[in-house]
Design a protein around this motif. Structure first.
Motif, mmCIF file in Angstrom:
data_model
loop_
_atom_site.group_PDB
_atom_site.id
_atom_site.type_symbol
_atom_site.label_atom_id
_atom_site.label_comp_id
_atom_site.label_asym_id
_atom_site.label_seq_id
_atom_site.Cartn_x
_atom_site.Cartn_y
_atom_site.Cartn_z
ATOM 1 N N LEU A 37 126.156 46.377 -65.004
ATOM 2 C CA LEU A 37 125.347 45.976 -66.146
ATOM 3 C C LEU A 37 125.728 44.577 -66.633
ATOM 4 O O LEU A 37 124.856 43.789 -67.033
ATOM 5 C CB LEU A 37 125.492 46.992 -67.277
ATOM 6 C CG LEU A 37 124.765 48.328 -67.053
ATOM 7 C CD1 LEU A 37 125.083 49.306 -68.169
ATOM 8 C CD2 LEU A 37 123.259 48.128 -66.938
ATOM 9 N N ALA A 38 127.008 44.267 -66.583
ATOM 10 C CA ALA A 38 127.442 42.906 -66.933
ATOM 11 C C ALA A 38 126.900 41.905 -65.916
ATOM 12 O O ALA A 38 126.423 40.816 -66.272
ATOM 13 C CB ALA A 38 128.971 42.843 -66.992
ATOM 14 N N GLY A 39 126.956 42.280 -64.635
ATOM 15 C CA GLY A 39 126.449 41.397 -63.586
ATOM 16 C C GLY A 39 124.956 41.168 -63.670
ATOM 17 O O GLY A 39 124.464 40.055 -63.382
ATOM 18 N N GLU A 40 124.202 42.194 -64.076
ATOM 19 C CA GLU A 40 122.752 42.050 -64.175
ATOM 20 C C GLU A 40 122.364 41.014 -65.226
ATOM 21 O O GLU A 40 121.360 40.308 -65.073
ATOM 22 C CB GLU A 40 122.112 43.400 -64.526
ATOM 23 C CG GLU A 40 122.266 44.479 -63.461
ATOM 24 C CD GLU A 40 121.449 44.231 -62.215
ATOM 25 O OE1 GLU A 40 120.525 43.387 -62.263
ATOM 26 O OE2 GLU A 40 121.721 44.871 -61.186
ATOM 27 N N LEU A 41 123.141 40.910 -66.284
ATOM 28 C CA LEU A 41 122.858 39.910 -67.315
ATOM 29 C C LEU A 41 123.032 38.494 -66.758
ATOM 30 O O LEU A 41 122.394 37.551 -67.234
ATOM 31 C CB LEU A 41 123.781 40.122 -68.519
ATOM 32 C CG LEU A 41 123.611 41.449 -69.262
ATOM 33 C CD1 LEU A 41 124.607 41.557 -70.403
ATOM 34 C CD2 LEU A 41 122.178 41.615 -69.780
ATOM 35 N N VAL A 42 123.896 38.366 -65.753
ATOM 36 C CA VAL A 42 124.054 37.083 -65.061
ATOM 37 C C VAL A 42 122.908 36.885 -64.068
ATOM 38 O O VAL A 42 122.330 35.790 -63.963
ATOM 39 C CB VAL A 42 125.412 37.021 -64.333
ATOM 40 C CG1 VAL A 42 125.554 35.714 -63.562
ATOM 41 C CG2 VAL A 42 126.564 37.184 -65.330
ATOM 42 N N TYR A 43 122.562 37.945 -63.351
ATOM 43 C CA TYR A 43 121.490 37.873 -62.357
ATOM 44 C C TYR A 43 120.174 37.362 -62.945
ATOM 45 O O TYR A 43 119.471 36.559 -62.311
ATOM 46 C CB TYR A 43 121.225 39.260 -61.768
ATOM 47 C CG TYR A 43 122.144 39.697 -60.655
ATOM 48 C CD1 TYR A 43 123.092 38.844 -60.100
ATOM 49 C CD2 TYR A 43 122.055 40.995 -60.132
ATOM 50 C CE1 TYR A 43 123.920 39.261 -59.084
ATOM 51 C CE2 TYR A 43 122.880 41.425 -59.118
ATOM 52 C CZ TYR A 43 123.811 40.560 -58.592
ATOM 53 O OH TYR A 43 124.621 40.976 -57.580
ATOM 54 N N ILE A 44 119.792 37.895 -64.115
ATOM 55 C CA ILE A 44 118.469 37.568 -64.652
ATOM 56 C C ILE A 44 118.331 36.086 -64.973
ATOM 57 O O ILE A 44 117.209 35.595 -65.156
ATOM 58 C CB ILE A 44 118.140 38.428 -65.899
ATOM 59 C CG1 ILE A 44 119.148 38.190 -67.025
ATOM 60 C CG2 ILE A 44 118.079 39.898 -65.532
ATOM 61 C CD1 ILE A 44 118.818 38.950 -68.309
ATOM 62 N N ARG A 45 119.447 35.376 -65.004
ATOM 63 C CA ARG A 45 119.400 33.929 -65.218
ATOM 64 C C ARG A 45 119.579 33.158 -63.910
ATOM 65 O O ARG A 45 118.894 32.169 -63.657
ATOM 66 C CB ARG A 45 120.479 33.513 -66.232
ATOM 67 C CG ARG A 45 120.176 34.004 -67.646
ATOM 68 C CD ARG A 45 121.374 33.905 -68.569
ATOM 69 N NE ARG A 45 121.030 34.263 -69.945
ATOM 70 C CZ ARG A 45 120.899 35.511 -70.389
ATOM 71 N NH1 ARG A 45 121.083 36.516 -69.549
ATOM 72 N NH2 ARG A 45 120.578 35.761 -71.649
ATOM 73 N N ILE A 46 120.498 33.622 -63.078
ATOM 74 C CA ILE A 46 120.820 32.896 -61.848
ATOM 75 C C ILE A 46 119.744 33.070 -60.774
ATOM 76 O O ILE A 46 119.395 32.106 -60.075
ATOM 77 C CB ILE A 46 122.193 33.350 -61.307
ATOM 78 C CG1 ILE A 46 123.313 32.801 -62.198
ATOM 79 C CG2 ILE A 46 122.393 32.895 -59.871
ATOM 80 C CD1 ILE A 46 124.704 33.146 -61.728
ATOM 81 N N VAL A 47 119.217 34.282 -60.630
ATOM 82 C CA VAL A 47 118.256 34.530 -59.549
ATOM 83 C C VAL A 47 117.026 33.628 -59.664
ATOM 84 O O VAL A 47 116.667 32.939 -58.695
ATOM 85 C CB VAL A 47 117.863 36.027 -59.492
ATOM 86 C CG1 VAL A 47 116.701 36.235 -58.520
ATOM 87 C CG2 VAL A 47 119.059 36.879 -59.069
ATOM 88 N N PRO A 48 116.335 33.572 -60.829
ATOM 89 C CA PRO A 48 115.138 32.719 -60.886
ATOM 90 C C PRO A 48 115.427 31.226 -61.051
ATOM 91 O O PRO A 48 114.605 30.391 -60.667
ATOM 92 C CB PRO A 48 114.401 33.259 -62.110
ATOM 93 C CG PRO A 48 115.465 33.804 -62.999
ATOM 94 C CD PRO A 48 116.527 34.345 -62.062
ATOM 95 N N ASN A 49 116.574 30.900 -61.615
ATOM 96 C CA ASN A 49 116.853 29.484 -61.918
ATOM 97 C C ASN A 49 117.687 28.763 -60.875
ATOM 98 O O ASN A 49 117.714 27.541 -60.847
ATOM 99 C CB ASN A 49 117.555 29.378 -63.283
ATOM 100 C CG ASN A 49 116.683 29.849 -64.418
ATOM 101 O OD1 ASN A 49 115.484 29.575 -64.445
ATOM 102 N ND2 ASN A 49 117.276 30.578 -65.361
ATOM 103 N N LEU A 50 118.366 29.535 -60.037
ATOM 104 C CA LEU A 50 119.260 28.910 -59.055
ATOM 105 C C LEU A 50 119.061 29.455 -57.647
ATOM 106 O O LEU A 50 118.849 28.699 -56.697
ATOM 107 C CB LEU A 50 120.726 29.105 -59.489
ATOM 108 C CG LEU A 50 121.790 28.495 -58.583
ATOM 109 C CD1 LEU A 50 121.662 26.975 -58.553
ATOM 110 C CD2 LEU A 50 123.195 28.889 -59.064
ATOM 111 N N LEU A 51 119.109 30.780 -57.518
ATOM 112 C CA LEU A 51 119.117 31.373 -56.179
ATOM 113 C C LEU A 51 117.757 31.318 -55.506
ATOM 114 O O LEU A 51 117.631 31.029 -54.317
ATOM 115 C CB LEU A 51 119.616 32.819 -56.275
ATOM 116 C CG LEU A 51 120.012 33.480 -54.957
ATOM 117 C CD1 LEU A 51 121.127 32.699 -54.251
ATOM 118 C CD2 LEU A 51 120.473 34.922 -55.228
#
Length: 321
Positions: free
Chosen positions: A303-317
């Motif tokens: 759940l902590a990682g998902e909060l990072v994912y929702i920003r990194i996936v569309p903006n970086l990855l």
């Protein structure tokens, strides 16, 4: 009055708040928290029904419409993920209960809140929603095979079939059957649709309640296995770092569009902890606590990682082309 859409939109922060409250309650009042054990099965059974009722099982044929995405989805979850999990497990001591917990939670792709995080990460959540029946059926069929491949006779010695099957049927098969029956009924009678509409309100509150009950009842027991828990946390973090990268390459290999690629990343990286937890709790007492603790730890890390994912996936990855 709050709408269902508002409730669903803010559910991530609700889960975070509930996790903090549950951890505090379980640590400050361990006796009361431990007594919540008896409610876990009932709460998870209702949660399973609520989630299954929202999965379009009666429209299963539509899930196969995007064959390229389905091919990528199966490749990520049943070839890439098992390979990564097997390699990561070699970094752990050869302790069967510990490995069983890792395998149970990491080998099963999420079918519930992955839809929410995919939407927040600007992925195609409809593809994930339509694919959930396929993911659910395939993981239940393939999980025993992977346990046998990875653990061999050790898995057979740990998992007693009686309680395991009882948990599987009571907490998964029966809620699933009820959900499918109501979906079929809804095609013939308006009251069936009203039941499904009412059921659509249940996933968020019962997910929050499940997280509270599970964490509050189990967190006090984590100290008993703190050495093992410390060992698995880096494995979970490594998994959450590795899988998005692999999933992105597979998305490119299958020539998926941006939304589909992001959906693939979230599916490959998000695991099915709450569905397999009942299976862990069905293990013998001396094993269930450790295996459940390993699974609950993954939920917290994820759940902590998902909060990072929702920003990194569309903006970086995986940015818009």
């Amino acid at each position: 009055m709050i709408t269902r859409e508002q409730l669903e939109h803010n559910q991530v922060w609700l889960y975070v708040i509930v996790l903090v409250i549950a951890a505090g309650f379980g640590l400050m009042v361990p006796d009361a928290g431990g007594q919540l054990d008896i409610t876990i099965s009932l709460v998870i059974a209702i949660l399973m029904y609520s989630m299954f009722s929202q999965i379009p099982f009666v429209s299963l044929k539509k899930a196969f419409g995007n064959r390229r995405f389905i091919g990528a989805l199966l490749t990520v979850n049943y070839i890439a993920v098992p390979s990564v999990v097997w390699l990561l497990s070699k970094l752990l001591p050869d302790h069967p209960p510990l490995l069983l917990g890792i395998y149970l939670v990491l080998l099963t792709p999420c079918i519930d809140y992955v839809i929410v995080f995919t939407s927040l990460g600007r992925g195609n959540e409809k593809l994930i929603l339509m694919s959930t029946p396929i993911l659910f059926i395939t993981q239940m069929l393939l999980l025993p095979l992977y346990l046998w491949l990875f653990m061999g006779e050790e898995a057979a010695g740990i998992v007693e079939p009686g309680p395991f099957l009882e948990a599987f049927f009571g907490l998964i098969v029966i809620p699933l059957g009820i959900a499918i029956a109501i979906q079929l009924f809804a095609k013939k009678a308006p009251v069936g649709n009203r039941i499904l509409d009412l059921s659509a309100w249940l996933p968020v509150p019962f997910m929050a309640l499940t997280l509270f009950v599970v964490v509050a009842s189990q967190i006090g027991k984590l100290s008993t296995y703190i050495d093992q828990i410390i060992q698995v946390i880096p494995i979970y973090i490594a998994f959450m770092i590795i899988m998005p990268i692999i999933s992105r390459f597979i998305a490119k290999w299958f020539k998926l569009d941006t939304g589909s690629g992001r959906a693939l990343i979230f599916s490959g990286s998000t695991r099915n902890s709450l569905v397999v937890l009942p299976l862990a709790l069905a293990l013998p007492d001396e094993l269930s606590t450790l295996v459940a603790a390993v699974i609950v730890t993954q939920t917290i890390v994820e759940l902590a990682g998902e909060l990072v994912y929702i920003r990194i996936v569309p903006n970086l990855l995986l940015r818009e082309k």
